[in-house]
Motif scaffolding. Sequence first.
Motif, PDB file in Angstrom:
ATOM      1  N   LEU A 422       0.823  -1.208   0.000  1.00 29.19           N
ATOM      2  CA  LEU A 422       0.000   0.000   0.000  1.00 29.19           C
ATOM      3  C   LEU A 422       0.858   1.259   0.000  1.00 29.19           C
ATOM      4  O   LEU A 422       0.493   2.269  -0.600  1.00 29.19           O
ATOM      5  CB  LEU A 422      -0.928   0.001   1.220  1.00 29.19           C
ATOM      6  N   ARG A 423       2.015   1.218   0.659  1.00 33.44           N
ATOM      7  CA  ARG A 423       2.895   2.393   0.673  1.00 33.44           C
ATOM      8  C   ARG A 423       3.572   2.624  -0.681  1.00 33.44           C
ATOM      9  O   ARG A 423       3.737   3.761  -1.122  1.00 33.44           O
ATOM     10  CB  ARG A 423       3.985   2.222   1.736  1.00 33.44           C
ATOM     11  N   LEU A 424       3.969   1.534  -1.326  1.00 28.53           N
ATOM     12  CA  LEU A 424       4.820   1.649  -2.519  1.00 28.53           C
ATOM     13  C   LEU A 424       4.067   1.480  -3.830  1.00 28.53           C
ATOM     14  O   LEU A 424       4.657   1.621  -4.893  1.00 28.53           O
ATOM     15  CB  LEU A 424       5.943   0.599  -2.454  1.00 28.53           C
ATOM     16  N   GLY A 425       2.760   1.195  -3.781  1.00 26.83           N
ATOM     17  CA  GLY A 425       2.053   0.786  -4.990  1.00 26.83           C
ATOM     18  C   GLY A 425       1.514   1.888  -5.868  1.00 26.83           C
ATOM     19  O   GLY A 425       0.887   1.599  -6.881  1.00 26.83           O
ATOM     20  N   GLY A 426       1.704   3.159  -5.518  1.00 30.37           N
ATOM     21  CA  GLY A 426       1.140   4.241  -6.320  1.00 30.37           C
ATOM     22  C   GLY A 426       1.832   4.426  -7.647  1.00 30.37           C
ATOM     23  O   GLY A 426       2.851   3.784  -7.954  1.00 30.37           O
ATOM     24  N   ARG A 427       1.297   5.345  -8.433  1.00 31.87           N
ATOM     25  CA  ARG A 427       1.830   5.570  -9.781  1.00 31.87           C
ATOM     26  C   ARG A 427       3.215   6.217  -9.759  1.00 31.87           C
ATOM     27  O   ARG A 427       4.035   5.968 -10.628  1.00 31.87           O
ATOM     28  CB  ARG A 427       0.900   6.510 -10.564  1.00 31.87           C
ATOM     29  N   ASN A 428       3.455   7.104  -8.788  1.00 27.43           N
ATOM     30  CA  ASN A 428       4.677   7.898  -8.832  1.00 27.43           C
ATOM     31  C   ASN A 428       5.168   8.194  -7.425  1.00 27.43           C
ATOM     32  O   ASN A 428       4.605   7.744  -6.435  1.00 27.43           O
ATOM     33  CB  ASN A 428       4.433   9.203  -9.602  1.00 27.43           C
TER      34      ASN A 428
END
Length: 744
Positions: A422-428
């Motif tokens: 959840l911490r690292l899964g974003g687009r950028n």
Amino acid sequence: MFSKYDYYSSLAEETASGLTKSREQWTAFLRTAGRVNKYSYGDQLMIFAQRPEATACAEYDLWNQTMRRYVKRGFRGIALLDNSGDRPRLRYVFDVSDTGTRANSRPVNLWQMREEYRRPVQEALKGTFDVSARDPLEIQVENIASWLAIDYWQDHEGELADIVAGSFLEEYDEDNRRMSFLNAATVSIRYEILSRCVENPDDYFEADEFAPVLDYNTCMATNALGMAVSEMSGQVFREIERTIRNYERSKDTERSRDDGADLHEERRLPDPESHPEGERREAAGEIRPDAPDISAGTPSNSLQRTVPDGAAVPSSEGNRRDGTPESRAADGGASGEEPRSGQTDAADGLGTAHEQPESAGGGDRADGAGVQLTGEETEPVYEQMTLRFPTEAEQIAEIDQEAESENLSAFSIPQEEIDQVLRLGGRNENSRMEVAAQFMTGKSTEEIADFLRCGYRGGLGLLTDNGRLSAWFDDRGLWLARDDRARDTAPGMYIPWQMAAERIGELLDAGRFAANVELAEAQGIYRTQLAQAIWYLRHDFAEDAEGISLLPSLDRYRGGGYPKETEQLARALAEPEYLAALTRDMEAFSQVYAEERNVLRFHHYNLPAMLDGLRNLAEPWKEYTSDMAEVPQAEQFITGDEIDEAVAYGRSMSGGKRRIYAFFSEPHTTREQADFLREEYGIGGHSGAFPNKTHSFEDHDSKGIRLQKEGCASVSLTWNAVAKRVAALIKADRYLTAEEAEQA
């Protein structure tokens, strides 16, 4: 042969034709529509025709697999018309009263208006629809209904003019048709909303108030009015339901603080510190009253706005042709925990991964019969259908077995690893700040879930102490697996966006989601992104609008080009006086744009979201703290899902993917396919190898393709390997997008 689909099409026409013959019939329909308000008008019509007393409907698979409830014997499914595929079909839903429960079944939560809700609901409606909250809720609803009817007429006047043939409206001049619509729509919206908010809605209406509805006395006219009322009422229901949920959550939080307890609702991911031995975990998803249906928008209404008189009423365009359950809100669609509700469709975006086989709840049968369970130990009975439908005993056994397997599977992935995804899964690199800002502005969990659905896309691979962990993000939620793939790997773990949003909220409260610097800069990122959106809006004014005073407060930041102007504007948004002035200008511009769309060259801007952003900046923001100087990092790898995504992204040259698809559709050896790809691609490369991730690159030459993503080891594929992947993707119907497939 007269098929079942033809029968139910006729039923839709017959029901629509009779709705407006009397006040009693119309208000009976509105009461049903109010209870299932997240369904489209076409589906509401079919539910009313077959089960007018229905309260919470969902497909068979959703009741079984998500809600862990079984469909009782003797209950017949409610047939809905589905024209979303290449041929019309029927799909079936069951009301909650058709289902039975097990010890691990999920509750069905249907909101009801209570006295304690009235004030917060009125304040929320005031903020959303800009109507006074001084009067009682019943008067406020009337004002909102009137405003929505006027707005709808302005947007659809031309379409509504095409439905008058054969109706009483045909004799009216333009002004009287307008007044007839405004009066009919206003009284209908009021009634539908009040049917959920007061004990007896009929007490609030005069005998002749529904007279304008009787003007809509053809199937075509009735459908047009019904679609309008359904769409407008849905906006109000979403705001009411969101407010009630937030109110109840705030009460739960207060109670937990008073008790000194660590509150974890059964729908949430468990706290990593607390895992009683043998404790069962609830499956993702809960039937909710009204699922948020637009990723920051309004549910699409796939029933054409002007249905020809006598035509079948289509259902929502997002309904899938496979057996995978769609999460619809129970009190207005079916499940609440996302995936997107079928009638709203931000489309599935599904391939074959994690999909279930066709079932009695959603099979692709144009002439499927009304599904009915008979005896517990006997073969079920069907009309024109041979597919076996499980008995109660079989359903119960499957529900219990699935619950147990989910319980074991859930614990196979430690909570800390889920949190890291959840911490690292974003687009950028700004994703954590963007998510934190949503929480800081006081967005509801449903709204944040919609935000996550857009902000987390594609794949992520982590090398953990327990081995490789792959994640895949799509419209439905987050998929996790101990493999190089998560999208089509079983067994795996599924976390819907609703649950992910709740877990991120817990991490923020505990100071374990973002670094302290990121939390401090979250509002700045929010202002910067809002400033950029407003800058693009201003520079898309049409030439003949340049001389008109539109958004005049932006004039002080003209000159210097994009970077300088947006930086200045972002800083100015921190000044209360300027923020108030720009908000007023944006409100005025929104009114101008509603009446004259030609002031913009392009029409992809979300003005309500921009206004919402400006208003959020004027409100106090919730503060979060963190002891983390930086977010824990993990070694990453490019997953098999991401490789497939990059290969499916295909040749960037115009028509390249269609040429590849055409060649692979013919009989060729893998060597011939590889040679074709080598020639088609040539030598080159591009950034954005994974369309949903920044800092990714693709290079190709005579040897093959090389993929790179920041923080990961690169991946090289020979043309033979690429050819095999392309062939597999085409076979799985995941190579071309829906739009590309239409052009192929």
